[in-house]
Motif scaffolding. Structure first.
Motif, PDB file in Angstrom:
ATOM      1  N   ASP A  65       3.611  -3.813   5.945  1.00  0.00           N
ATOM      2  CA  ASP A  65       3.983  -4.518   7.172  1.00  0.00           C
ATOM      3  C   ASP A  65       3.538  -5.982   7.171  1.00  0.00           C
ATOM      4  N   TYR A  66       2.634  -6.350   6.263  1.00  0.00           N
ATOM      5  CA  TYR A  66       2.120  -7.724   6.231  1.00  0.00           C
ATOM      6  C   TYR A  66       2.810  -8.598   5.192  1.00  0.00           C
ATOM      7  N   ARG A 178       1.186   1.171   5.565  1.00  0.00           N
ATOM      8  CA  ARG A 178       1.981   0.155   6.258  1.00  0.00           C
ATOM      9  C   ARG A 178       1.134  -0.861   6.993  1.00  0.00           C
ATOM     10  N   THR A 179       0.264  -0.384   7.874  1.00  0.00           N
ATOM     11  CA  THR A 179      -0.354  -1.259   8.881  1.00  0.00           C
ATOM     12  C   THR A 179      -1.823  -1.563   8.621  1.00  0.00           C
ATOM     13  N   GLU A 194       2.889   6.342   7.863  1.00  0.00           N
ATOM     14  CA  GLU A 194       2.254   5.268   7.100  1.00  0.00           C
ATOM     15  C   GLU A 194       2.573   5.396   5.611  1.00  0.00           C
TER      16      GLU A 194
END
Length: 202
Positions: A65-66, A178-179, A194
């Motif tokens: 996600d980044y 993901r996060t 995730e």
């Protein structure tokens, strides 16, 4: 460091490690595996050419996600603000109220250790507690010192840089979920999301 690894150890890839473990083969003597977490841009800018120079395989685990965004982890944003406030030397009471007490005799390396210790403590807070602490920290520091100047470079790599790493043939891209949330704090459904979504994205 990489020159030392190449001279004294036997760097193998994560794929080689998995193959050895699956086949229950003996580990090569002095075997080691090089990995990087999160997906920082410097993995591409600095680590890739050094690893290529010494022919050392590595795995870069990315928080999907980044990648390709301007978002930064809260740990870096808050640690930088706290350290800058300490270095300014005018906010000891405010810092103490936030839980950061640094000895008057501390040098910069010792102060950084204290800042990181506080950040590590806050990682154990609930999402609500952490949100409130971050908001109060930023609010207090902004009110007393003004918004912190953005110094340093906490960028994540772009997807093109991730592709270049993967295309190198020496480094591989792996999932760091993901996060970047602590996986042990998630429900089974959140954990599946995730892991699955990050792998699909990669």
């Amino acid at each position: 460091q990489m020159r030392l690894l190449r001279r004294r150890f036997n760097p193998i890839s994560v794929a080689q490690l998995a193959q050895i473990l699956d086949a229950k083969e003996p580990m090569p003597p002095r075997a080691c595996v090089v990995t990087f977490d999160d997906g920082w841009f410097d993995n591409h800018a600095f680590a890739l050419p050094i690893l290529q120079l010494h022919s050392i395989p590595a795995m870069v685990f990315i928080a999907t996600d980044y990648i390709g965004t301007d978002t930064c982890f809260w740990q870096e944003r808050i640690a930088r603000r706290l350290f800058n406030a300490w270095r300014a030397g005018k906010h000891s009471q405010q810092l103490a109220a936030l839980g950061l007490v640094i000895a008057n005799s501390a040098d910069e390396s010792e102060a950084l250790i204290d800042v990181r210790r506080l950040i590590a403590t806050m990682k154990g807070a609930t999402p609500e507690e952490l949100r409130d602490w971050i908001n109060s920290t930023i609010g207090m520091l902004d009110a007393t010192a003004g918004p912190a100047a953005e110094t340093g470079d906490d960028r994540f790599m772009s997807w093109n840089q991730a592709r270049a790493i993967s295309a190198s043939g020496l480094l591989a891209i792996g999932s760091h979920a993901r996060t970047h949330r602590p996986l042990t704090s998630l429900s089974a459904a959140q954990l599946r999301d995730e892991l699955r979504q990050s792998r699909r994205t990669i």
